[in-house]
Design a protein around this motif. Structure first.
Motif, PDB file in Angstrom:
ATOM      1  N   LEU A  64      25.078  39.501  34.680  1.00 57.74           N
ATOM      2  CA  LEU A  64      26.331  39.203  33.996  1.00 57.74           C
ATOM      3  C   LEU A  64      26.920  37.937  34.592  1.00 57.74           C
ATOM      4  CD1 LEU A  64      28.936  39.930  32.247  1.00 57.74           C
ATOM      5  CD2 LEU A  64      29.771  40.993  34.355  1.00 57.74           C
ATOM      6  N   TRP A  65      27.148  36.943  33.742  1.00 57.23           N
ATOM      7  CA  TRP A  65      27.823  35.715  34.146  1.00 57.23           C
ATOM      8  C   TRP A  65      29.293  35.807  33.735  1.00 57.23           C
ATOM      9  CZ3 TRP A  65      22.707  35.830  33.613  1.00 57.23           C
ATOM     10  CH2 TRP A  65      21.900  34.961  34.354  1.00 57.23           C
ATOM     11  N   THR A  66      30.188  35.647  34.699  1.00 62.04           N
ATOM     12  CA  THR A  66      31.612  35.587  34.374  1.00 62.04           C
ATOM     13  C   THR A  66      32.298  34.675  35.381  1.00 62.04           C
ATOM     14  OG1 THR A  66      33.569  36.898  33.750  1.00 62.04           O
ATOM     15  CG2 THR A  66      32.389  37.586  35.737  1.00 62.04           C
ATOM     16  N   ASP A  67      33.581  34.360  35.118  1.00 60.21           N
ATOM     17  CA  ASP A  67      34.278  33.374  35.949  1.00 60.21           C
ATOM     18  C   ASP A  67      35.170  34.040  36.999  1.00 60.21           C
ATOM     19  OD1 ASP A  67      36.981  33.806  34.818  1.00 60.21           O
ATOM     20  OD2 ASP A  67      36.156  32.906  33.008  1.00 60.21           O
ATOM     21  N   GLY A  68      35.835  33.189  37.797  1.00 52.03           N
ATOM     22  CA  GLY A  68      36.574  33.645  38.958  1.00 52.03           C
ATOM     23  C   GLY A  68      37.696  34.622  38.676  1.00 52.03           C
ATOM     24  N   ARG A  69      38.209  34.634  37.450  1.00 53.94           N
ATOM     25  CA  ARG A  69      39.259  35.592  37.104  1.00 53.94           C
ATOM     26  C   ARG A  69      38.787  37.030  37.228  1.00 53.94           C
ATOM     27  NH1 ARG A  69      40.405  34.001  31.109  1.00 53.94           N
ATOM     28  NH2 ARG A  69      38.137  33.767  31.219  1.00 53.94           N
ATOM     29  N   TYR A  70      37.462  37.225  37.097  1.00 58.45           N
ATOM     30  CA  TYR A  70      36.928  38.575  36.940  1.00 58.45           C
ATOM     31  C   TYR A  70      35.955  39.011  38.033  1.00 58.45           C
ATOM     32  CZ  TYR A  70      38.809  38.294  32.185  1.00 58.45           C
ATOM     33  OH  TYR A  70      39.637  38.180  31.093  1.00 58.45           O
ATOM     34  N   PHE A  71      35.793  38.213  39.091  1.00 54.44           N
ATOM     35  CA  PHE A  71      34.790  38.566  40.094  1.00 54.44           C
ATOM     36  C   PHE A  71      35.026  39.959  40.679  1.00 54.44           C
ATOM     37  CE2 PHE A  71      33.914  33.842  41.328  1.00 54.44           C
ATOM     38  CZ  PHE A  71      33.195  33.677  40.148  1.00 54.44           C
ATOM     39  N   ILE A  72      36.252  40.242  41.083  1.00 52.53           N
ATOM     40  CA  ILE A  72      36.546  41.543  41.716  1.00 52.53           C
ATOM     41  C   ILE A  72      36.348  42.672  40.711  1.00 52.53           C
ATOM     42  CG2 ILE A  72      38.286  42.919  42.907  1.00 52.53           C
ATOM     43  CD1 ILE A  72      39.578  40.286  43.822  1.00 52.53           C
ATOM     44  N   GLN A  73      36.887  42.483  39.508  1.00 48.89           N
ATOM     45  CA  GLN A  73      36.752  43.511  38.465  1.00 48.89           C
ATOM     46  C   GLN A  73      35.284  43.760  38.134  1.00 48.89           C
ATOM     47  OE1 GLN A  73      38.937  42.690  34.841  1.00 48.89           O
ATOM     48  NE2 GLN A  73      37.619  44.011  33.618  1.00 48.89           N
ATOM     49  N   MET A  86      26.631  37.302  38.404  1.00 44.89           N
ATOM     50  CA  MET A  86      26.333  35.883  38.578  1.00 44.89           C
ATOM     51  C   MET A  86      27.657  35.132  38.476  1.00 44.89           C
ATOM     52  SD  MET A  86      23.058  36.226  38.906  1.00 44.89           S
ATOM     53  CE  MET A  86      22.288  34.615  38.706  1.00 44.89           C
ATOM     54  N   LYS A  87      28.135  34.629  39.614  1.00 45.93           N
ATOM     55  CA  LYS A  87      29.469  34.049  39.684  1.00 45.93           C
ATOM     56  C   LYS A  87      29.478  32.607  39.168  1.00 45.93           C
ATOM     57  CE  LYS A  87      30.867  36.966  43.575  1.00 45.93           C
ATOM     58  NZ  LYS A  87      31.403  36.995  44.958  1.00 45.93           N
ATOM     59  N   MET A  88      30.074  32.433  37.996  1.00 49.56           N
ATOM     60  CA  MET A  88      30.129  31.114  37.380  1.00 49.56           C
ATOM     61  C   MET A  88      30.973  30.163  38.235  1.00 49.56           C
ATOM     62  SD  MET A  88      30.704  32.311  33.419  1.00 49.56           S
ATOM     63  CE  MET A  88      31.040  30.645  32.839  1.00 49.56           C
ATOM     64  N   GLY A  89      30.456  28.940  38.413  1.00 53.28           N
ATOM     65  CA  GLY A  89      31.193  27.926  39.149  1.00 53.28           C
ATOM     66  C   GLY A  89      31.089  28.045  40.650  1.00 53.28           C
ATOM     67  N   VAL A  90      30.319  29.012  41.149  1.00 54.46           N
ATOM     68  CA  VAL A  90      30.179  29.212  42.587  1.00 54.46           C
ATOM     69  C   VAL A  90      28.817  28.680  43.033  1.00 54.46           C
ATOM     70  CG1 VAL A  90      30.041  30.918  44.443  1.00 54.46           C
ATOM     71  CG2 VAL A  90      31.717  31.201  42.610  1.00 54.46           C
ATOM     72  N   GLU A  91      28.815  27.932  44.129  1.00 58.05           N
ATOM     73  CA  GLU A  91      27.586  27.344  44.636  1.00 58.05           C
ATOM     74  C   GLU A  91      26.542  28.430  44.908  1.00 58.05           C
ATOM     75  OE1 GLU A  91      26.147  24.350  48.274  1.00 58.05           O
ATOM     76  OE2 GLU A  91      28.267  24.880  48.025  1.00 58.05           O
ATOM     77  N   CYS A 464      41.672  29.599  38.719  1.00 58.37           N
ATOM     78  CA  CYS A 464      41.897  29.556  37.271  1.00 58.37           C
ATOM     79  C   CYS A 464      42.781  28.348  36.978  1.00 58.37           C
ATOM     80  CB  CYS A 464      42.579  30.838  36.772  1.00 58.37           C
ATOM     81  SG  CYS A 464      44.200  31.142  37.503  1.00 58.37           S
ATOM     82  N   GLY A 465      43.010  28.086  35.719  1.00 63.61           N
ATOM     83  CA  GLY A 465      43.914  27.013  35.355  1.00 63.61           C
ATOM     84  C   GLY A 465      45.350  27.397  35.668  1.00 63.61           C
ATOM     85  N   THR A 466      46.239  26.409  35.576  1.00 67.80           N
ATOM     86  CA  THR A 466      47.663  26.653  35.795  1.00 67.80           C
ATOM     87  C   THR A 466      48.357  27.042  34.495  1.00 67.80           C
ATOM     88  OG1 THR A 466      47.733  25.163  37.689  1.00 67.80           O
ATOM     89  CG2 THR A 466      49.825  25.550  36.585  1.00 67.80           C
ATOM     90  N   GLY A 467      47.751  26.734  33.364  1.00 64.22           N
ATOM     91  CA  GLY A 467      48.401  27.081  32.104  1.00 64.22           C
ATOM     92  C   GLY A 467      47.509  26.831  30.911  1.00 64.22           C
TER      93      GLY A 467
END
Length: 595
Positions: A64-73, A86-91, A464-467
């Motif tokens: 599963l590829w997802t972004d930093g908003r959802y790593f813990i979940q 699979m942590k998107m955007g992570v080295e 995440c983004g600011t807005g």
């Protein structure tokens, strides 16, 4: 079946079709951010129910590829299954395309349902994987073959959003669309994004929870309009409005055959991020241009839309203020949980006659749960709130006159110095961006530092983004405007900030296992003075609800920041107190006092 059994069943279906890897995104046929129950294939196959993510299954791997908003979940929801995060955007973690290129053998077959992959991604995969002669098979929805009891497509009714809310008729929007088509030299525009269709046709519905859109496609030519929709959804009012422009109504799924008839000599406008790969492959036009007129039209709200949205925010601010009063006065008595608090804010919003839905799934998160940016409380995770620590509430409403999104973090008891530092820092970041004044031509990434910089100085960041942009009685997340610290082209949320664009301003601090703090207001981009240096721009705040002064250490703030907060709280009291009881108004006076 449990998750591992579902993956095994999918592998059998893959083997039957000679498919070596199968990709399952989060999307529907229109690349919507949130989707109806029928389209939740990625959740069905993985158990992860966040809004963003892609699953890839091969003969011996599931990820599963997802972004930093959802790593813990995601880590929590994937436990016990063979699905790897699979942590998107992570080295150290490849992108989905990199993974496929590295792990599929020469001459392999990648499968996906072409209706849920966008044209741009499908074309990129085709091009990149051709290096290893990997074939794309997009005709099969393999999840459907193993999903017993799959929900049906929504049959919710559509309704017309009147000109008193939109400020512009369908006919006027159609004319503007055709003018843009002419500028691009196009004779045809294939529309597939649900919010763009809803905005253009002044049509709203209930096919996706929280997003008042209608499952549909549209084709606009220089002299013809075709709407692909279940006609039973349309009200008499909508049919009458569409008749003024001789709109032809065809069944929803007829789009796939219809576009085959587009003349090969025509130049066609599409949105490649929303057009699905299956429709794309059926268009045989001479030239396909990736341009979507409605994207920018709807982002710049007209004065009617802005006036209506301001009204919606007063209603919403009243609900949030009443919620804060209730929470502060009752938490010590016991019995309030995350879910009961979530139910309370829904109840308070529903007291307004113009409210008809929440604008997204409410985030009601106590203590360490708030460190998960998109936490969703369930009966299994629900906890009782105590008169201590912090409670984060991120919620919003769909009203007939506007869409809202607001976050407040509430102080429930005495705070440590660190928590007060973090709380004050988040408020300072939000104020810094609110006070921005800038020359026209700036993008969101030019201004993000005004909010994020406070946290960066502390050696802290938020993943995440600011807005993000906000739709008008539409999607709570709307391109092309937004704030983030670096350009991410595929997100397309960093356009030049234009007058009338509404964007959220929501910096935060999230410490895993401890706490999460976010404060969010919506701001409108407006013109300021124009002089020798050019056109200056600034922001008008349109969200009005108290920011919990119990979490703020004024000694950490500049005089300018304190002056802004005092001005803002003065506005909150002026606009919200007339709708409160005498007791609530007296309480609000204390929580909007000058510091």
């Amino acid at each position: 079946m449990n998750i591992n059994e579902r993956i095994s069943a999918l592998r059998k279906a893959m083997a039957d079709k000679n498919i070596d890897a199968y990709m399952i995104p989060s999307a529907d046929f229109h690349q919507s951010e949130y989707v109806g129950d029928y389209f939740k294939s990625r959740e069905f196959i993985s158990g992860f129910n966040g809004s963003a993510g892609t699953v890839i299954v091969t003969k011996d791997f599931a990820g599963l590829w997802t972004d930093g908003r959802y790593f813990i979940q995601a880590e929590n929801q994937l436990k016990g299954s063979e699905v790897e995060l699979m942590k998107m955007g992570v080295e150290g973690f490849p992108t989905t395309t990199e993974y496929l290129l590295e792990n599929l053998a020469e001459g392999s077959v990648l499968g996906f349902d072409g209706r849920v992959i966008c044209a741009n991604e499908g074309n990129e995969l085709t091009e990149v994987l051709a290096e290893k002669n990997i074939k794309i098979e997009y005709q099969y929805d393999l999840v459907d073959s193993i999903w017993e009891g799959r929900p049906s497509l929504s049959d919710a009714k559509a309704f017309m959003l009147g000109i008193e809310y939109t400020g512009e008729s369908f006919s006027s929007k159609l004319q503007r669309t055709r003018e843009k088509m002419a500028e691009k030299g196009a004779t045809c525009h294939v529309m597939t994004s649900l919010d763009d269709i809803a905005w253009t046709f002044n049509m709203r519905g209930g096919d996706i929870a929280h997003s008042p859109v209608v499952l549909s496609y549209a084709v606009i030519t220089t002299d013809k309009v075709v709407l692909f929709i279940d006609e039973a959804k349309l009200s008499d009012e909508l049919k009458a409005e569409f008749a003024k422009e001789n709109v032809e109504i065809l069944p929803y799924n007829d789009i796939y055959e219809y576009v085959k008839g587009i003349c090969e000599c025509e130049k066609v406008l599409v949105d490649g991020t929303k057009l699905n790969y299956a429709v794309f492959n059926n268009i045989k036009a001479e030239k396909i241009v990736d341009y979507n007129p409605a994207l920018f039209f709807k982002a710049c709200k007209n004065e009617t839309e802005l006036a209506c949205t301001r009204n919606a925010h007063i209603k919403d601010g009243v609900a949030i203020t009443k919620f804060m009063y209730w929470l502060k006065n009752n938490v010590a008595k016991g019995g309030i949980t995350e879910l009961s608090a979530q139910a309370k804010i829904a109840e308070l919003r529903a007291e307004n006659k113009d409210f008809f839905d929440t604008s997204f799934g409410t985030i009601a998160a106590y203590k360490e749960h708030a460190a998960m940016m998109h936490y969703s409380s369930t009966p299994e995770t629900d906890v009782e709130l105590k008169p201590e620590h912090l409670f984060l509430l991120d919620s919003g409403g769909q009203y007939l006159d506007g869409t809202t999104d607001i976050t407040r973090t509430f102080v429930l008891g005495e705070l440590s110095d660190e928590l007060k530092l973090h709380f004050t820092s988040v408020v300072r970041g939000m104020i810094g961006l609110s006070m921005a004044k800038f020359l026209y031509g700036c993008h969101g990434y030019n201004l993000d530092i005004l909010a994020r910089g406070v946290m960066w100085k502390m050696g802290i960041d938020y993943q995440c983004g600011t807005g993000h942009g906000i739709g008008h009685v539409l999607n709570v997340h709307e391109a092309p405007n937004g704030f983030r610290w670096k350009l991410v082209p595929e997100r397309f949320d960093s356009a030049v900030l234009e007058e009338g664009m509404i964007t959220t301003n929501e910096p935060g601090i999230y410490i895993e296992g401890s706490h999460g703090i976010r404060i969010e207001n919506e701001i409108v981009c407006r013109k300021a003075e124009k002089n020798f240096y050019g056109q200056f721009m600034n922001f008008e705040v349109i969200t009005f609800a108290p920011i919990d002064l119990d979490g703020i250490n004024p000694e950490l703030m500049t005089e300018e920041e304190k002056n802004y907060l005092n001005w803002y709280h003065g506005q909150v009291f002026e606009k919200i107190s007339p709708f409160l009881t005498a007791e609530e108004a007296e309480w609000l006076k204390e929580y909007t006092r000058a510091i």
